[in-house]
Design a protein around this motif. Structure first.
Motif, short mmCIF file in Angstrom:
data_model
loop_
_atom_site.label_atom_id
_atom_site.label_comp_id
_atom_site.label_asym_id
_atom_site.label_seq_id
_atom_site.Cartn_x
_atom_site.Cartn_y
_atom_site.Cartn_z
N PHE A 94 13.75 -32.68 -11.40
CA PHE A 94 13.15 -32.00 -12.56
C PHE A 94 12.17 -32.88 -13.31
CE2 PHE A 94 17.52 -30.31 -12.02
CZ PHE A 94 17.18 -29.02 -11.65
N HIS A 95 12.03 -34.15 -12.92
CA HIS A 95 11.07 -35.08 -13.54
C HIS A 95 11.31 -35.17 -15.04
CE1 HIS A 95 9.01 -34.92 -9.69
NE2 HIS A 95 9.00 -33.62 -9.78
N LEU A 96 12.56 -35.20 -15.43
CA LEU A 96 12.92 -35.23 -16.84
C LEU A 96 13.82 -36.43 -17.13
CD1 LEU A 96 13.73 -31.55 -17.89
CD2 LEU A 96 11.94 -33.01 -18.80
N LEU A 97 13.54 -37.09 -18.23
CA LEU A 97 14.43 -38.10 -18.78
C LEU A 97 14.79 -37.62 -20.18
CD1 LEU A 97 15.81 -40.87 -18.66
CD2 LEU A 97 13.70 -41.87 -19.55
N THR A 98 16.06 -37.25 -20.36
CA THR A 98 16.49 -36.59 -21.59
C THR A 98 17.57 -37.40 -22.28
OG1 THR A 98 18.04 -35.27 -20.30
CG2 THR A 98 15.91 -34.28 -20.78
N PRO A 99 17.22 -38.47 -22.99
CA PRO A 99 18.25 -39.20 -23.75
C PRO A 99 18.91 -38.35 -24.82
CG PRO A 99 16.04 -39.98 -24.30
CD PRO A 99 15.91 -39.09 -23.12
N VAL A 100 18.21 -37.29 -25.26
CA VAL A 100 18.81 -36.41 -26.27
C VAL A 100 20.00 -35.64 -25.71
CG1 VAL A 100 17.41 -34.37 -25.73
CG2 VAL A 100 18.18 -34.76 -28.07
N ALA A 101 20.12 -35.59 -24.37
CA ALA A 101 21.24 -34.87 -23.77
C ALA A 101 22.59 -35.48 -24.13
CB ALA A 101 21.09 -34.82 -22.25
N LEU A 102 22.60 -36.78 -24.43
CA LEU A 102 23.86 -37.41 -24.83
C LEU A 102 24.41 -36.77 -26.09
CD1 LEU A 102 22.91 -41.13 -24.15
CD2 LEU A 102 24.65 -39.81 -22.93
#
Length: 812
Positions: free
Chosen positions: A427-435
């Motif tokens: 998905f070419h996504l880095l989502t630190p907010v997912a934590l």
């Protein structure tokens, strides 16, 4: 051995990867498997490695059989991949899946149906036997009579599935091949489908259950987004997820709550197991009763792949309870992987499979270590020899809540770290907010799932109570939507990143495990790790040196947009934004896949709907620093609305004419003071020299613009170009003969848009360009065209395969 089934599963998966890379015939793998199994019978150190290598050869054999047509009636042997009008006869093999898309604000539905074929014919021939699955696409909604298990005759265009629209985008061809599907059939509508008389026309119980369950979950609720998302979460009904909300959940890292996976199966298993234990059943008997109930839920929701994987893993764990054996999650994972991959080796390459097993493996390995380290770092109950009676009472009260919080934090962090490689790759996504998002959303999802399950249980007997449960589920879902939107909007919470090679994730996993467990390897292993790290660093340095000077110009066929990617970011350039549909489905995902979160510069080469229909949406998503235009007075509605939006956003708009520079490109046309009678006359013509190769990008210059360019070149020689990219103007033809003679190109690329927005290159134009004797390629022939400019040559690629190589001419 602590996990006896884990090495065979890893070896089997390694064999699948080896065959996917090498592409050996099944016979070679069969001989290798037999030889290795003979070696494995020897005792001592040779036997165990030989057995594991035998499992690897078995994995290669399984994948080779999956990818090779063996049956004489196989569809791949009989029907060529070129598009042709045919009739197919077969059985509907899966519940038809409706997908909704918005086009110009109007929802448009299409139905995907898998058919297990048994016969086919084309014009002028009779029915001939054939075997193999075909995926069909039909506009509109299917009637209930066309259900799973019904034998039908279908008329449509049979062809090979399409590849990715651009490098890094979703590969539909690969996705279907992993499922064993090698052909797709496109039909106009339901009228192309004819049920075979005498075949069963009564939908199976699961197809009848889904509409009933959706209606039950809608009792007492308004028709809003939260109510439509409840069936999506409980039943896996993806039609109920709007496109904008789907993107929101993806960016917040909470999209997994809408895929029937481990969260759903685990929660349902916990609820059922609790009820069975309350009823007085012992744990082995509860496990025996639990497994058919779980598989009933899987069947009721349409046998989705993610739910089957989760139910299989839960069944393996429940089986250890029946046998009164200690549950080993890693061992259970190995058994579940073998059960899935032996009959369907292509599952290994599916994003859902990788995410499921990657996350569960991370939970099994990291959660205990993270939880213990979290408790130790906060010095909770630091003295293990202190009796509970001597501890403060407030500490005793907070013991259970604090440990649950530590477990929740450790679970979320482990799941994030386990999913990170696959989220970046697919998905070419880095989502630190997912934590943070999952800490809040997952408990709400559990409450919503419990309320939905209770509603379905009591709905036949007590509709009023079911409406109360629905209202509760709606409240939790509404909270999930608002929280996901808030987390996705946090600055720096979501980053689009380019996917690195899979090789680089191996040190990531090793370092992660070492850091979390707090162990340092022995001196011998430490030297090995240091040497491996040095080797990886050397490879990285070589790759950087080789790839650093490469400059890419990508021509996205859908919508005729261009993306120029030079080393660094200062000279990166987007030319045109694509049409409304192509901009959102091709241009934007492509830029995200390259790791672009903003665009340094946008140039508008042609102001019409086929090239810049998505201009307003592009400006909102990327907000380029500068927008280069030729004339603000052009009458295109999309053009004018886009410029008005740019003014409101405070974006810089720059008028350019011949002689100006745009991100390292020289503007050749239009000239200053030249009257612009049409959009073709206002087309932007750019030139640039890259590694000694001259490139000319003409947009869609019309007849008068081409003549003006030719006249100006006579007074200032040097118009010759190695590569010429020309669009299809509204009036006239691209590259008039006189201009082509003056340019003297060594490679020509012609771009155009498909109807109804644009038009295709006429056959007589192709004939004229072919007669000129220069290699000519057309963007409309399918797939994005990528020009790679290196120090020694220009390479033209499509679908990752070289089409033409243009060596650099020696300096005169």
């Amino acid at each position: 051995m602590n996990h006896p089934l884990l090495p065979p599963a890893l070896a089997f998966a390694g064999g699948i990867l080896a065959d996917d890379w090498l592409g050996r015939p099944p016979g070679a793998w069969l001989i290798a498997a037999g030889a290795l199994l003979v070696v494995a019978v020897f005792p001592g150190r040779v036997g165990i490695p030989g057995l594991w290598m035998g499992w690897a050869a078995a994995g290669g054999l399984a994948h080779a059989l999956h990818a090779t047509p063996v049956s004489p009636t196989d569809l791949r042997r009989i029907v060529p991949p070129a598009p042709q009008l045919v009739e197919l006869r077969g059985v509907i093999g899966a519940t038809p899946a409706l997908r909704l898309q918005e086009r110009r604000g109007i929802p448009v539905g299409r139905t995907l149906v898998r058919i297990e074929t048994c016969a086919w014919k084309k014009s002028g021939t009779g029915w001939m036997p054939v075997s193999g699955p075909v995926m069909t696409t039909t506009r509109g909604v299917f009637p209930a009579a066309l259900c799973r298990g019904r034998q039908v005759t279908v008329t449509g265009v049979l062809r090979e599935p399409s590849g990715p629209a651009a490098p890094g985008l979703f590969d539909y061809r690969r996705h279907l091949r992993n499922q064993g599907v090698w052909r797709v059939l496109e039909t106009s509508g339901v009228e192309d489908w004819t049920p075979v008389p005498g075949s069963p026309d009564h939908p199976p119980w699961s197809d009848r259950f889904l509409p009933w369950a959706r209606a039950a979950l809608a009792k007492g609720l308004p028709d809003d987004e939260a109510a439509r998302l409840l069936p999506a979460m409980m039943l896996g009904w993806r039609t109920g997820i709007p496109g904008d909300l789907d993107t929101t959940f993806l960016e917040a890292g909470t999209r997994h709550v809408f895929a029937i996976s481990g969260l759903h199966i685990g929660l349902l298993a916990a609820l059922l197991l609790g009820l069975l234990r309350v009823a007085g059943l012992p744990r082995p008997a509860s496990a025996v009763a639990l497994m058919p109930l779980l598989w009933f839920y899987v069947a009721a929701t349409g046998w989705q792949a993610s739910s089957m994987r989760a139910a299989l893993l839960m069944s393996v764990i429940a089986g250890t309870w029946v046998l009164n054996r200690p549950a080993d999650l890693l061992n259970s994972l190995g058994l579940a992987a073998l059960v899935i991959l032996v009959p369907s080796p292509g599952q290994l390459f599916q994003a859902g499979f990788q995410l499921s097993f990657g996350v569960v493996t991370s939970l099994a390995v990291l959660v205990p270590a993270l939880e213990s380290r979290l408790l130790r770092s906060l010095r909770w109950n630091a003295d293990p020899f202190l009796p509970d009676a001597l501890r403060p009472r407030w500490q005793q009260w907070l013991d259970a809540p604090f440990r649950r919080l530590a477990t929740s934090v450790a679970t979320v962090v482990a799941a994030f770290l386990g999913a990170l490689p696959f989220t970046v790759q697919h998905f070419h996504l880095l989502t630190p907010v997912a934590l943070l998002a999952n800490l809040c959303v997952v408990p709400l999802a559990g409450l919503a799932l419990a309320a939905c399950a209770a509603s379905l249980l009591v709905s036949p007997l007590w509709p009023g109570l079911a409406a109360v449960f629905n209202a509760s589920a709606w409240l939790w879902m509404h909270s999930m939507v608002r929280l996901s939107e808030a987390f996705a909007a946090l600055p720096g919470g979501v980053w689009h990143v380019a996917a690195p090679s899979w090789v680089w994730w191996l040190p990531y996993a090793l370092v992660l495990i070492a850091l979390v467990q707090g162990r340092w390897p022995s001196p011998g292993r430490a030297r090995t790790l240091l040497l491996a790290g040095a080797a990886l660093a050397t490879i990285a340095g070589v790759l950087f040196v080789v790839r650093a000077p490469i400059t890419r110009l990508t021509c996205l066929a859908a919508g005729e947009a261009f993306v120029f990617d030079a080393p660094g970011r200062s000279e990166d350039l987007v030319i045109n934004t694509g049409s409304v549909g192509a901009g959102a489905s091709v241009v934007t995902p492509f830029l995200y896949a390259q790791g672009w979160n903003s665009a340094p510069l946008l140039a508008i080469g042609q102001a019409d709907a086929a090239r810049i229909g998505d201009l307003p949406g592009f400006l909102r998503r990327f907000q380029p620093r500068t927008i280069a235009i030729t004339d603000r007075r052009l009458r295109s509605p999309a053009y004018r609305s886009g410029l008005a939006l740019a003014d409101s956003l405070g974006l810089a708009i720059r008028n350019v004419r011949a002689g100006d520079r745009v991100a390292g490109w020289t503007v050749l046309a239009p000239a200053a003071g030249e009257p612009l009678r049409s959009a073709d006359d206002a087309s932007l013509v750019l030139a640039r020299r890259i590694h000694g190769q001259q490139i000319l990008l003409m947009s869609h210059a019309g007849r008068s613009a081409q003549r003006a360019l030719l006249e100006r070149s006579r007074g200032s020689p040097g118009l010759e170009s190695d590569v010429v990219i020309a669009g299809l103007p509204r009036e006239g033809e691209p590259l008039m003969p006189e201009l082509l003679e003056a340019l003297r190109p060594r490679l020509v690329i012609v771009t155009s848009s498909a109807p109804p927005i644009g038009r295709r290159v006429r056959p007589e134009v192709r004939t004229r360009l072919t007669a000129f004797g220069v290699p000519t390629h057309y963007a409309e022939d399918g797939g994005a065209l990528v020009l790679e400019f290196g120090p020694r040559a220009v390479v033209l690629k499509r679908d990752g395969r070289p089409l033409h190589r243009l060596p650099r001419l020696p300096a005169s």
